[in-house]
Each structure stands twice: as structure tokens, then as C-alpha cells.
Design a protein around this motif. Structure first.
Motif, PDB file in Angstrom:
ATOM      1  N   GLN A   1      58.323  50.411 -12.890  1.00 20.88           N
ATOM      2  CA  GLN A   1      57.241  51.351 -12.614  1.00 20.88           C
ATOM      3  C   GLN A   1      56.433  50.895 -11.395  1.00 20.88           C
ATOM      4  OE1 GLN A   1      54.909  52.782 -15.990  1.00 20.88           O
ATOM      5  NE2 GLN A   1      56.446  51.939 -17.385  1.00 20.88           N
ATOM      6  N   GLY A   2      56.092  51.849 -10.559  1.00 27.74           N
ATOM      7  CA  GLY A   2      55.279  51.562  -9.380  1.00 27.74           C
ATOM      8  C   GLY A   2      56.058  51.153  -8.160  1.00 27.74           C
ATOM      9  N   ASP A   3      57.371  50.906  -8.287  1.00 20.72           N
ATOM     10  CA  ASP A   3      58.160  50.525  -7.116  1.00 20.72           C
ATOM     11  C   ASP A   3      58.192  51.662  -6.093  1.00 20.72           C
ATOM     12  OD1 ASP A   3      58.815  47.971  -7.848  1.00 20.72           O
ATOM     13  OD2 ASP A   3      60.810  48.453  -8.597  1.00 20.72           O
ATOM     14  N   VAL A   4      57.986  51.300  -4.832  1.00 20.42           N
ATOM     15  CA  VAL A   4      58.180  52.242  -3.732  1.00 20.42           C
ATOM     16  C   VAL A   4      59.648  52.212  -3.350  1.00 20.42           C
ATOM     17  CG1 VAL A   4      57.611  52.783  -1.335  1.00 20.42           C
ATOM     18  CG2 VAL A   4      55.822  51.954  -2.891  1.00 20.42           C
ATOM     19  N   VAL A   5      60.302  53.377  -3.397  1.00 20.95           N
ATOM     20  CA  VAL A   5      61.748  53.450  -3.164  1.00 20.95           C
ATOM     21  C   VAL A   5      62.028  54.396  -2.000  1.00 20.95           C
ATOM     22  CG1 VAL A   5      64.000  53.925  -4.177  1.00 20.95           C
ATOM     23  CG2 VAL A   5      62.146  53.072  -5.631  1.00 20.95           C
ATOM     24  N   LEU A   6      62.598  53.865  -0.921  1.00 17.83           N
ATOM     25  CA  LEU A   6      63.017  54.680   0.204  1.00 17.83           C
ATOM     26  C   LEU A   6      64.382  55.271  -0.115  1.00 17.83           C
ATOM     27  CD1 LEU A   6      62.491  55.587   3.190  1.00 17.83           C
ATOM     28  CD2 LEU A   6      63.884  53.609   3.856  1.00 17.83           C
ATOM     29  N   ILE A   7      64.495  56.604  -0.060  1.00 18.20           N
ATOM     30  CA  ILE A   7      65.735  57.291  -0.421  1.00 18.20           C
ATOM     31  C   ILE A   7      66.263  58.035   0.795  1.00 18.20           C
ATOM     32  CG2 ILE A   7      66.797  59.009  -1.937  1.00 18.20           C
ATOM     33  CD1 ILE A   7      64.511  58.464  -3.924  1.00 18.20           C
ATOM     34  N   TRP A   8      67.369  57.548   1.341  1.00 17.26           N
ATOM     35  CA  TRP A   8      68.031  58.255   2.429  1.00 17.26           C
ATOM     36  C   TRP A   8      68.756  59.477   1.872  1.00 17.26           C
ATOM     37  CZ3 TRP A   8      66.990  57.005   7.286  1.00 17.26           C
ATOM     38  CH2 TRP A   8      66.593  55.696   7.596  1.00 17.26           C
ATOM     39  N   GLY A   9      68.778  60.547   2.646  1.00 17.05           N
ATOM     40  CA  GLY A   9      69.497  61.750   2.234  1.00 17.05           C
ATOM     41  C   GLY A   9      69.023  62.273   0.900  1.00 17.05           C
ATOM     42  N   ALA A  10      67.715  62.382   0.736  1.00 14.43           N
ATOM     43  CA  ALA A  10      67.138  62.661  -0.576  1.00 14.43           C
ATOM     44  C   ALA A  10      67.435  64.056  -1.096  1.00 14.43           C
ATOM     45  CB  ALA A  10      65.627  62.430  -0.536  1.00 14.43           C
ATOM     46  N   ALA A  11      67.874  64.959  -0.249  1.00 16.91           N
ATOM     47  CA  ALA A  11      68.231  66.308  -0.701  1.00 16.91           C
ATOM     48  C   ALA A  11      69.735  66.474  -0.856  1.00 16.91           C
ATOM     49  CB  ALA A  11      67.701  67.359   0.268  1.00 16.91           C
TER      50      ALA A  11
ATOM     51  N   VAL B   1      57.480  62.519   2.161  1.00 19.69           N
ATOM     52  CA  VAL B   1      58.723  63.029   2.727  1.00 19.69           C
ATOM     53  C   VAL B   1      58.731  62.800   4.231  1.00 19.69           C
ATOM     54  CG1 VAL B   1      60.229  65.036   2.984  1.00 19.69           C
ATOM     55  CG2 VAL B   1      58.800  64.802   0.930  1.00 19.69           C
ATOM     56  N   ILE B   2      59.867  62.340   4.749  1.00 21.72           N
ATOM     57  CA  ILE B   2      60.070  62.159   6.186  1.00 21.72           C
ATOM     58  C   ILE B   2      61.220  63.054   6.622  1.00 21.72           C
ATOM     59  CG2 ILE B   2      60.740  60.548   8.012  1.00 21.72           C
ATOM     60  CD1 ILE B   2      59.513  58.297   6.343  1.00 21.72           C
ATOM     61  N   ASP B   3      60.944  63.962   7.536  1.00 21.33           N
ATOM     62  CA  ASP B   3      61.968  64.817   8.124  1.00 21.33           C
ATOM     63  C   ASP B   3      62.472  64.134   9.398  1.00 21.33           C
ATOM     64  OD1 ASP B   3      63.526  66.716   9.365  1.00 21.33           O
ATOM     65  OD2 ASP B   3      62.056  68.336   9.218  1.00 21.33           O
ATOM     66  N   ARG B   4      63.643  63.551   9.327  1.00 18.97           N
ATOM     67  CA  ARG B   4      64.193  62.809  10.466  1.00 18.97           C
ATOM     68  C   ARG B   4      64.335  63.680  11.695  1.00 18.97           C
ATOM     69  NH1 ARG B   4      69.627  59.744   9.273  1.00 18.97           N
ATOM     70  NH2 ARG B   4      69.237  59.151  11.431  1.00 18.97           N
ATOM     71  N   SER B   5      64.725  64.931  11.506  1.00 17.70           N
ATOM     72  CA  SER B   5      64.928  65.813  12.657  1.00 17.70           C
ATOM     73  C   SER B   5      63.615  66.085  13.376  1.00 17.70           C
ATOM     74  CB  SER B   5      65.570  67.127  12.206  1.00 17.70           C
ATOM     75  OG  SER B   5      64.746  67.809  11.279  1.00 17.70           O
TER      76      SER B   5
ATOM     77  N   CYS C   1      61.112  60.049   0.544  1.00 18.69           N
ATOM     78  CA  CYS C   1      62.341  60.819   0.720  1.00 18.69           C
ATOM     79  C   CYS C   1      62.608  61.116   2.180  1.00 18.69           C
ATOM     80  CB  CYS C   1      62.248  62.127  -0.065  1.00 18.69           C
ATOM     81  SG  CYS C   1      62.140  61.884  -1.851  1.00 18.69           S
ATOM     82  N   VAL C   2      63.774  60.701   2.663  1.00 14.49           N
ATOM     83  CA  VAL C   2      64.183  60.976   4.033  1.00 14.49           C
ATOM     84  C   VAL C   2      65.184  62.130   3.997  1.00 14.49           C
ATOM     85  CG1 VAL C   2      65.146  60.030   6.153  1.00 14.49           C
ATOM     86  CG2 VAL C   2      63.911  58.534   4.565  1.00 14.49           C
ATOM     87  N   VAL C   3      64.885  63.179   4.775  1.00 16.19           N
ATOM     88  CA  VAL C   3      65.727  64.366   4.815  1.00 16.19           C
ATOM     89  C   VAL C   3      65.977  64.754   6.272  1.00 16.19           C
ATOM     90  CG1 VAL C   3      64.911  65.204   2.570  1.00 16.19           C
ATOM     91  CG2 VAL C   3      63.702  65.887   4.659  1.00 16.19           C
ATOM     92  N   SER C   4      66.753  65.825   6.464  1.00 15.77           N
ATOM     93  CA  SER C   4      67.151  66.173   7.829  1.00 15.77           C
ATOM     94  C   SER C   4      66.727  67.569   8.260  1.00 15.77           C
ATOM     95  CB  SER C   4      68.676  66.052   7.965  1.00 15.77           C
ATOM     96  OG  SER C   4      69.328  66.901   7.038  1.00 15.77           O
ATOM     97  N   SER C   5      65.887  68.247   7.466  1.00 10.22           N
ATOM     98  CA  SER C   5      65.433  69.575   7.862  1.00 10.22           C
ATOM     99  C   SER C   5      64.202  69.961   7.057  1.00 10.22           C
ATOM    100  CB  SER C   5      66.534  70.614   7.639  1.00 10.22           C
ATOM    101  OG  SER C   5      66.708  70.864   6.253  1.00 10.22           O
ATOM    102  N   PRO C   6      63.422  70.916   7.547  1.00  9.50           N
ATOM    103  CA  PRO C   6      62.281  71.390   6.760  1.00  9.50           C
ATOM    104  C   PRO C   6      62.691  71.988   5.424  1.00  9.50           C
ATOM    105  CG  PRO C   6      62.060  72.052   9.059  1.00  9.50           C
ATOM    106  CD  PRO C   6      63.437  71.489   8.914  1.00  9.50           C
ATOM    107  N   HIS C   7      63.829  72.683   5.390  1.00 10.37           N
ATOM    108  CA  HIS C   7      64.304  73.257   4.124  1.00 10.37           C
ATOM    109  C   HIS C   7      64.560  72.161   3.094  1.00 10.37           C
ATOM    110  CE1 HIS C   7      66.528  75.601   1.207  1.00 10.37           C
ATOM    111  NE2 HIS C   7      67.609  74.860   1.425  1.00 10.37           N
ATOM    112  N   LYS C   8      65.200  71.085   3.531  1.00  9.79           N
ATOM    113  CA  LYS C   8      65.486  70.001   2.600  1.00  9.79           C
ATOM    114  C   LYS C   8      64.206  69.269   2.190  1.00  9.79           C
ATOM    115  CE  LYS C   8      70.283  69.433   4.014  1.00  9.79           C
ATOM    116  NZ  LYS C   8      71.343  68.525   4.525  1.00  9.79           N
ATOM    117  N   ALA C   9      63.238  69.224   3.078  1.00 15.37           N
ATOM    118  CA  ALA C   9      61.935  68.658   2.709  1.00 15.37           C
ATOM    119  C   ALA C   9      61.306  69.468   1.585  1.00 15.37           C
ATOM    120  CB  ALA C   9      61.021  68.615   3.922  1.00 15.37           C
TER     121      ALA C   9
END
Length: 446
Positions: A224-234, A273-277, A254-262
Motif C-alpha cells: 500500500q502506498g507504493d508509487v508505481v510507474l506504468i508504461w503503456g497503461a492503456a 497521467v503522462i501523455d508521451r505524445s 500512467c504513461v500513455v500515448s494519446s489523449p484518448h488513452k489518457a
């Protein structure tokens, strides 16, 4: 097949009806051919397509041997191992089949000039080989993809460590992208009865893989409480990882590649959420030169979102493209847990950020039997939900695999087997009604 389907869909059919129904001598399966393994040699990577190499063909029905089960496949789904198989990368899978037949004489029938692919299924047991218990003909099941002989002592503490561990439908034949499939009985688990056939077929490989990576003591052992970076979260893996982190009291980034996936990952409950694009992250200056300045910029972005915290865990699966950044941004003493490497297997990172900051890299691969059952139980209880976005007919499985190859999808892409249409197979309507909004989050159309 029509008679078989009538028995499967009958509410009155019992084990005797299934045991006595005629099994066709042949069925339709999707796979690759041994004489086409060179078809992409010299072809530019952007021109290679699973739709060109995956064929729908008639397959002779195999007979289940000791511990094996023949299953009527109602639905399956696309995983990245099907893409690898279809592109013959990093090497053709026919070597796996011949090695399996050589090492395990009882598996000689897997060594064929064709390879029926697919590492997920939902369906109904039709025939069982000697020694099978617990799943009689007529049992409604899903299958996880761990095929193991358990002849080695290494596998009895963790079946993924067995020297004869294989992934069904990738390193074995007669996979789930078909009307029938051959599996080991200990791959079977009860079908979640609030799900349709196509929903039930979407989760086993990716959910079990994410469970081992994050939750299991064999992976990151998230708390509990862990910060988890998730690539390709969608995507397939990431959409389940996001749910597992939220369920376990963690904080997904959450790292994603578009606003829709965000928007999709926010609908699951993720807030960071981080939108890489949109940010334009480029972790390589050129194909041979990483860019540490981009690692630092990415790390600063994560800290802005978390209030100054670096990730305790990095959920890694893109591989070459992102691995250097993953090692850099993990907190001091943090964990990078990795599988798959869909962007490339040769990882580059600066070891100073690992060694001097006491970080750990943990490799994981699918899940052992217990982990797969625990992951499926979360699905059955409506605590984790399939992230199915699109469903294709069996004849278009090549197009489905191409969508995954091009990253032109969200969540999971399903493929119908014997099910003639979507929406069939539900028995627990009360639970379904309670979680229906969650089941439809990723659906592109109904």
C-alpha cells in the motif's frame, strides 16, 4: 460444428451429452506455416504485417493424451506473442515445436509444418485424456498459458522456474485462435460467469503476467502506498496493471500515448497521467545514443505529479525504448520489474543509477499456477475487469494481430471462435449488472 454448438449452448446438456457429441475430424485454426518463415527477409519493418503471414486453415483434430484436454474455443484474444510469431521474430516458433517433440516424446504431435497460435481462450471442455480430474466434459473454462511438465525439481517451488516451462500457443501447438484447442488440464480455470465468452477470453495472459510482476513475491511485492510507474497503461498489460495497483492501495503513474488513452486510464481511477505524445519525450538521440537529459526531464515530470516522490516500482515491458529511463527514474532502493521488451530486447542503461542507488531489476515471465488462479479469482469476483476494446471474427485474426502490432488499439483485442456473435455466455446476470460500466470502459463500439 453445428451439432457441437447446439450442445454447448443448451441449458439442459450434461456431461454425458458432451461426452457423446461427435467431434469433427478437422477444425478451423489460425497460424503460420513453416515454409513461409523467410517471407519478411529484406522487407522494411514498417511493411511487415501479421495479416500477411497468419492463415485460417483446416487443422486435423488432435487427440488429448494423458493430462490433456480438448476444448471447444468460444473466443480468444491477441497477445504480443502472436505478433512475434506472425513476424517470425526474434526467430520462427517452429524451433520451439521441434524441441518440444524432441524433449518430451508424448508431445511429438506438436511438431507440425503449421503452428496454430493463441495463448488465451474461453470455452467448454469436450474430451479429456487419461488422468484428468476436476474439469469434465461440459465444464465452462478459461485457460492460462503455462504449459509445464514438472519433471524437474526446480519447478516445484515455482512452476515458472521449471526447465520444461513453455507458453501454450507460442512454444506449443494447437493454440486458442481456433475453433478447438488442446491444453493441459492444469491450465484450466473456471470461467467468470458474469462475462461474455469474448470478455472472459481477454484477461488470462495479461492479467496473470501483471499480477506476478506487481503483486507476487516473485515480482515487485507491491505494498500500500507504493508509487508505481506504468508504461503503456492503456494497453493490454498496462490496463490490468493499473487496476491491480489501485486495488492494492498503490499510486499509479500512467504513461500513455494519446489523449484518448489518457481518458481511458482516468476512467479506471488513475489520477496521475503522462501523455508521451503531448510531452514529446524522446529517450534516444539516434538509434545508438540514449539521451539522459530526457530521462531527467521525465523524472522531473513524475515528481511534479507525485509531490516529489520517485517511483517505488517501475512496471516495464516496452524494453529497449524506455529501459534506460526506467532505471533512472526509479527511487533509491526501488524496483524495476520487466518482461516482454516489445520495442527491443537489447536494453541500454547507465549502471551508476542502478548500482550506486541500490535499485533492483527483476525479470518476470507470465505467472505460476497459483498466481494465475489468484489473478482469475479477482476477475471472477468483479474486482478486476476485462479491458476489451474490439472483437474480430476468426477469419480476421490477422487484422486483429496487425492492430496490436501497430499499437492501433487500446486494452485487449478479442477474437471469436465458435461463438457466432458477441454477448453470449453470461450466467451471473446480477454481478454483470453491477459492474457493466466497468466492462464497457474500453469498448470502441457495441
Amino acid at each position: 460444428m453445428e451439432q457441437l454448438f447446439e450442445v454447448i449452448t443448451s441449458d439442459d446438456a450434461g456431461p454425458d451429452d458432451f461426452a457423446n457429441v461427435a467431434i469433427p475430424d478437422h477444425y478451423r485454426g489460425v497460424g503460420v506455416l513453416a515454409d513461409e518463415t523467410e517471407m519478411f527477409v529484406g522487407v522494411a519493418p514498417q511493411e511487415r504485417s501479421p495479416a500477411k503471414s497468419l492463415h485460417l486453415r483446416q487443422v486435423a483434430t488432435p487427440q488429448p493424451g494423458p493430462g490433456e484436454v480438448l476444448v471447444a474455443v468460444m473466443a480468444s484474444s491477441i497477445n504480443y506473442n502472436t505478433v512475434w510469431s506472425a513476424l517470425f521474430e526474434p526467430k520462427p516458433t517452429f524451433g520451439f515445436l521441434s524441441r518440444y517433440a524432441r524433449d518430451v516424446p508424448e508431445a511429438a504431435h506438436h511438431d507440425q509444418p503449421f503452428h496454430v497460435l493463441g495463448s488465451d481462450l474461453s470455452g467448454v471442455v469436450l474430451r479429456t485424456g487419461p488422468g484428468v480430474r476436476g474439469f469434465p466434459p461440459g465444464a465452462r473454462v478459461v485457460a492460462h498459458c503455462l504449459s509445464v511438465e514438472l519433471a524437474s525439481p526446480d519447478g516445484h517451488n515455482d512452476t515458472m522456474l521449471d526447465s520444461d516451462q513453455r507458453i501454450w500457443g507460442y512454444e506449443t501447438n494447437y493454440g486458442g485462435l481456433a475453433e478447438l484447442a488442446l491444453v493441459k488440464a492444469n491450465q484450466l480455470m473456471p470461467k467468470p460467469e458474469h462475462l461474455t465468452w469474448e470478455e472472459a477470453a481477454a484477461s488470462q495472459l495479461v492479467n496473470s503476467t501483471a499480477y506476478r510482476q506487481l503483486v507476487s513475491r516473485n515480482g515487485a511485492d507491491m505494498k500500500q502506498g507504493d508509487v508505481v510507474l506504468i508504461w503503456g497503461a492503456a494497453g493490454g498489460l498496462g490496463s490490468y496493471a493499473t487496476q491491480l495497483v489501485l486495488n492494492g492501495g498503490g499510486v499509479p503513474v500512467c504513461v500513455v500515448s494519446s489523449p484518448h488513452k489518457a481518458d481511458l486510464v482516468r476512467s479506471i481511477g488513475a489520477e496521475l497521467v503522462i501523455d508521451r505524445s503531448a510531452e514529446g519525450y524522446r529517450f534516444w538521440k539516434d538509434p545508438d545514443t540514449p539521451d539522459p537529459r530526457e530521462w531527467r526531464r521525465f523524472g522531473s515530470h513524475i515528481r511534479e505529479l507525485t509531490g516529489g516522490d520517485d517511483p517505488d516500482i517501475v512496471f516495464e515491458h516496452p524494453g529497449r525504448e524506455t529501459f534506460g529511463a526506467s532505471v533512472y527514474v526509479a527511487r533509491r532502493g526501488g524496483t524495476i520489474v520487466t518482461c516482454a521488451s516489445t520495442s527491443g530486447y537489447e536494453h541500454r542503461f547507465d549502471n551508476r543509477y542502478l548500482w550506486m542507488n541500490l535499485k533492483r531489476i527483476i525479470g518476470t515471465h507470465f505467472a505460476n499456477y497459483r498466481e494465475a488462479w489468484e489473478a482469475n479469482r479477482l476477475i471472477s469476483r468483479g474486482m478486476v475487469h476485462p479491458t476489451l476494446s474490439r472483437v474480430f471474427p476468426l477469419a480476421e485474426a490477422g487484422l486483429a494481430a496487425d492492430a496490436v502490432h501497430r499499437n492501433a488499439h487500446s486494452g485487449k483485442v478479442g477474437v471469436l471462435g465458435l461463438a457466432p456473435r458477441e454477448g453470449l455466455g453470461v450466467r451471473d446476470h446480477a454481478l454483470r449488472a453491477r459492474v457493466l460500466p466497468q466492462l464497457n470502459r474500453f469498448r470502441e463500439s457495441r
